[in-house]
Design a protein around this motif. Sequence first.
Motif, PDB file in Angstrom:
ATOM      1  N   THR A  49      37.435  56.797  32.232  1.00 17.10           N
ATOM      2  CA  THR A  49      37.108  55.657  31.384  1.00 17.10           C
ATOM      3  C   THR A  49      35.718  55.179  31.718  1.00 17.10           C
ATOM      4  OG1 THR A  49      38.045  54.126  32.993  1.00 17.10           O
ATOM      5  CG2 THR A  49      39.514  54.929  31.252  1.00 17.10           C
ATOM      6  N   THR A  50      35.071  54.584  30.751  1.00 15.36           N
ATOM      7  CA  THR A  50      33.712  54.088  30.925  1.00 15.36           C
ATOM      8  C   THR A  50      33.644  52.657  30.417  1.00 15.36           C
ATOM      9  OG1 THR A  50      32.839  56.309  30.587  1.00 15.36           O
ATOM     10  CG2 THR A  50      31.294  54.476  30.350  1.00 15.36           C
ATOM     11  N   ALA A  51      33.079  51.778  31.230  1.00 17.98           N
ATOM     12  CA  ALA A  51      32.951  50.391  30.803  1.00 17.98           C
ATOM     13  C   ALA A  51      31.967  50.283  29.659  1.00 17.98           C
ATOM     14  CB  ALA A  51      32.472  49.540  31.986  1.00 17.98           C
ATOM     15  N   PRO A  52      32.124  49.314  28.773  1.00 23.37           N
ATOM     16  CA  PRO A  52      31.203  49.148  27.660  1.00 23.37           C
ATOM     17  C   PRO A  52      29.790  48.918  28.177  1.00 23.37           C
ATOM     18  CG  PRO A  52      33.178  47.807  27.379  1.00 23.37           C
ATOM     19  CD  PRO A  52      33.220  48.335  28.760  1.00 23.37           C
ATOM     20  N   GLN A  53      28.826  49.432  27.463  1.00 21.98           N
ATOM     21  CA  GLN A  53      27.440  49.280  27.868  1.00 21.98           C
ATOM     22  C   GLN A  53      26.610  48.847  26.667  1.00 21.98           C
ATOM     23  OE1 GLN A  53      26.826  53.265  29.197  1.00 21.98           O
ATOM     24  NE2 GLN A  53      25.958  53.891  27.273  1.00 21.98           N
ATOM     25  N   PRO A  54      25.571  48.040  26.903  1.00 21.64           N
ATOM     26  CA  PRO A  54      24.707  47.619  25.807  1.00 21.64           C
ATOM     27  C   PRO A  54      24.023  48.813  25.173  1.00 21.64           C
ATOM     28  CG  PRO A  54      24.363  46.297  27.799  1.00 21.64           C
ATOM     29  CD  PRO A  54      25.228  47.439  28.178  1.00 21.64           C
ATOM     30  N   GLU A  55      23.714  48.695  23.876  1.00 19.51           N
ATOM     31  CA  GLU A  55      23.105  49.819  23.172  1.00 19.51           C
ATOM     32  C   GLU A  55      21.716  50.135  23.710  1.00 19.51           C
ATOM     33  OE1 GLU A  55      23.099  48.988  19.059  1.00 19.51           O
ATOM     34  OE2 GLU A  55      25.281  49.063  18.822  1.00 19.51           O
ATOM     35  N   ASP A  56      21.027  49.103  24.236  1.00 25.53           N
ATOM     36  CA  ASP A  56      19.674  49.345  24.727  1.00 25.53           C
ATOM     37  C   ASP A  56      19.665  49.882  26.153  1.00 25.53           C
ATOM     38  OD1 ASP A  56      20.634  47.076  25.851  1.00 25.53           O
ATOM     39  OD2 ASP A  56      18.773  45.926  25.693  1.00 25.53           O
ATOM     40  N   GLU A  57      20.817  50.136  26.746  1.00 28.59           N
ATOM     41  CA  GLU A  57      20.885  50.708  28.075  1.00 28.59           C
ATOM     42  C   GLU A  57      21.731  51.981  28.045  1.00 28.59           C
ATOM     43  OE1 GLU A  57      20.223  47.699  31.577  1.00 28.59           O
ATOM     44  OE2 GLU A  57      22.013  47.123  30.449  1.00 28.59           O
ATOM     45  N   ASP A  58      21.321  52.930  27.256  1.00 22.34           N
ATOM     46  CA  ASP A  58      22.000  54.225  27.164  1.00 22.34           C
ATOM     47  C   ASP A  58      21.510  55.090  28.314  1.00 22.34           C
ATOM     48  OD1 ASP A  58      23.304  56.500  26.491  1.00 22.34           O
ATOM     49  OD2 ASP A  58      22.042  56.983  24.757  1.00 22.34           O
ATOM     50  N   PHE A  59      22.193  54.978  29.459  1.00 21.88           N
ATOM     51  CA  PHE A  59      21.734  55.673  30.653  1.00 21.88           C
ATOM     52  C   PHE A  59      21.949  57.181  30.587  1.00 21.88           C
ATOM     53  CE2 PHE A  59      25.914  53.673  31.577  1.00 21.88           C
ATOM     54  CZ  PHE A  59      26.698  54.818  31.559  1.00 21.88           C
ATOM     55  N   THR A  60      22.540  57.696  29.519  1.00 22.99           N
ATOM     56  CA  THR A  60      22.711  59.148  29.391  1.00 22.99           C
ATOM     57  C   THR A  60      21.391  59.847  29.079  1.00 22.99           C
ATOM     58  OG1 THR A  60      23.295  58.947  27.052  1.00 22.99           O
ATOM     59  CG2 THR A  60      25.101  58.887  28.662  1.00 22.99           C
ATOM     60  N   THR A  61      20.385  59.083  28.653  1.00 21.91           N
ATOM     61  CA  THR A  61      19.055  59.639  28.394  1.00 21.91           C
ATOM     62  C   THR A  61      18.149  59.317  29.574  1.00 21.91           C
ATOM     63  OG1 THR A  61      18.194  57.653  27.304  1.00 21.91           O
ATOM     64  CG2 THR A  61      19.389  59.249  25.934  1.00 21.91           C
ATOM     65  N   SER A  62      17.084  60.082  29.709  1.00 21.30           N
ATOM     66  CA  SER A  62      16.165  59.870  30.821  1.00 21.30           C
ATOM     67  C   SER A  62      15.491  58.510  30.742  1.00 21.30           C
ATOM     68  CB  SER A  62      15.109  60.985  30.844  1.00 21.30           C
ATOM     69  OG  SER A  62      15.703  62.227  31.168  1.00 21.30           O
ATOM     70  N   GLU A  63      15.050  58.128  29.539  1.00 28.61           N
ATOM     71  CA  GLU A  63      14.393  56.830  29.390  1.00 28.61           C
ATOM     72  C   GLU A  63      15.357  55.697  29.671  1.00 28.61           C
ATOM     73  OE1 GLU A  63      11.270  56.119  28.997  1.00 28.61           O
ATOM     74  OE2 GLU A  63      10.736  58.246  29.006  1.00 28.61           O
ATOM     75  N   GLY A  64      16.601  55.834  29.187  1.00 27.98           N
ATOM     76  CA  GLY A  64      17.588  54.793  29.423  1.00 27.98           C
ATOM     77  C   GLY A  64      17.930  54.658  30.893  1.00 27.98           C
ATOM     78  N   LEU A  65      18.043  55.796  31.586  1.00 29.79           N
ATOM     79  CA  LEU A  65      18.344  55.744  33.009  1.00 29.79           C
ATOM     80  C   LEU A  65      17.200  55.107  33.781  1.00 29.79           C
ATOM     81  CD1 LEU A  65      20.118  56.464  35.433  1.00 29.79           C
ATOM     82  CD2 LEU A  65      19.046  58.723  35.463  1.00 29.79           C
ATOM     83  N   ARG A  66      15.965  55.464  33.423  1.00 27.05           N
ATOM     84  CA  ARG A  66      14.822  54.873  34.112  1.00 27.05           C
ATOM     85  C   ARG A  66      14.796  53.354  33.933  1.00 27.05           C
ATOM     86  NH1 ARG A  66      11.238  57.321  31.653  1.00 27.05           N
ATOM     87  NH2 ARG A  66      10.860  59.038  33.107  1.00 27.05           N
ATOM     88  N   ALA A  67      15.052  52.889  32.708  1.00 27.52           N
ATOM     89  CA  ALA A  67      15.049  51.446  32.453  1.00 27.52           C
ATOM     90  C   ALA A  67      16.148  50.741  33.244  1.00 27.52           C
ATOM     91  CB  ALA A  67      15.215  51.191  30.959  1.00 27.52           C
ATOM     92  N   LEU A  68      17.330  51.343  33.296  1.00 27.28           N
ATOM     93  CA  LEU A  68      18.434  50.729  34.030  1.00 27.28           C
ATOM     94  C   LEU A  68      18.142  50.688  35.522  1.00 27.28           C
ATOM     95  CD1 LEU A  68      21.269  49.595  34.288  1.00 27.28           C
ATOM     96  CD2 LEU A  68      22.166  51.933  34.210  1.00 27.28           C
ATOM     97  N   LEU A  69      17.613  51.781  36.077  1.00 28.47           N
ATOM     98  CA  LEU A  69      17.317  51.813  37.507  1.00 28.47           C
ATOM     99  C   LEU A  69      16.256  50.785  37.878  1.00 28.47           C
ATOM    100  CD1 LEU A  69      17.306  55.666  38.245  1.00 28.47           C
ATOM    101  CD2 LEU A  69      19.139  54.017  38.619  1.00 28.47           C
ATOM    102  N   ARG A  70      15.268  50.616  37.013  1.00 21.84           N
ATOM    103  CA  ARG A  70      14.247  49.608  37.294  1.00 21.84           C
ATOM    104  C   ARG A  70      14.832  48.196  37.225  1.00 21.84           C
ATOM    105  NH1 ARG A  70       9.084  52.152  33.875  1.00 21.84           N
ATOM    106  NH2 ARG A  70       8.563  53.780  35.414  1.00 21.84           N
TER     107      ARG A  70
END
Length: 295
Positions: free
Chosen positions: A9-30
């Motif tokens: 199961t995966t908790a809901p995530q905001p659309e602007d934090e799609d960590f499955t992409t490289s850009e999304g992961l970078r933004a979330l990590l920052r």
Amino acid sequence: MTTTTTPNTTAPQPEDEDFTTSEGLRALLRRLHEAGPGSWQHDPVAAALMEHAARKYVPLARRHGLDPWEAATAAFDEMRRKGAREADDPWAYVTHGVRVTCIFEERAQGLMCSVHQARRPHISAFHDPERFSDRETPLSDYHPAFHIPDPQTTDDEADEDAAETARRAGKVVEDAIELVSSLDWPADLARAAVEHICTALMRTGSRQAAYENLRRDQHSLALLDLPQSSWTALLRALLGNPHPAYAATSTGRGVLLRLLFEEPPEMLLRDDDLVLTISLAAPTRGRRRAGGEPS
């Protein structure tokens, strides 16, 4: 080791934090880094990210006989590093770090030591305990003491044997060049380095003598424009570890001898220690210290 069930199961995530992409992961990590201590523990998107990582690295963990959450823990450590936030491809950075950690985890289990010890070169150089009967290649197939030349060989047969030997040697060289090139070495540099090593090997007639001569040859370093660490690692990978204790192991044989014994290049690419040694020695590769503290 007891294997736990990977969460599905995966908790809901905001659309602007799609960590499955490289850009999304970078933004979330920052964002998590800027949020300070406790951000990973209380952020629902961070929890979803770790569940995703646990599922993503299940095949890698299984391959090395590890629990999926051990791979997820390694991913967590990689994500907290400064390099992950600044990498061109954060997921590629994390995946590489997880693979290296899994290799050393498996190495530690084989050597029956801690992961910290397995990361030390003078410890990881040893091979796992084995019986003579467990070796893939019988001793009589490669040890010269068991090789007796046929005194009845004719000149024509000798010429045919020489031609066949030359053909096999050429194929070994090309396969070695292709192998090194596929592990992050520039193609032209891989060809020049491998051919230079093979030339020295033919001149000396001994892998150990070629290794010792080339290891101290500053002219070769200048000619190929290689750092000493990359050159030494490539010599050991191609010619094998010269220590007599490794003579009957894959580490001691080296890539050239293994190819000469008709071991397919595809099998060599499954040798994690060999792949790691050659790829980390690539002179154009940005490397970081294994086991470094998170930034």
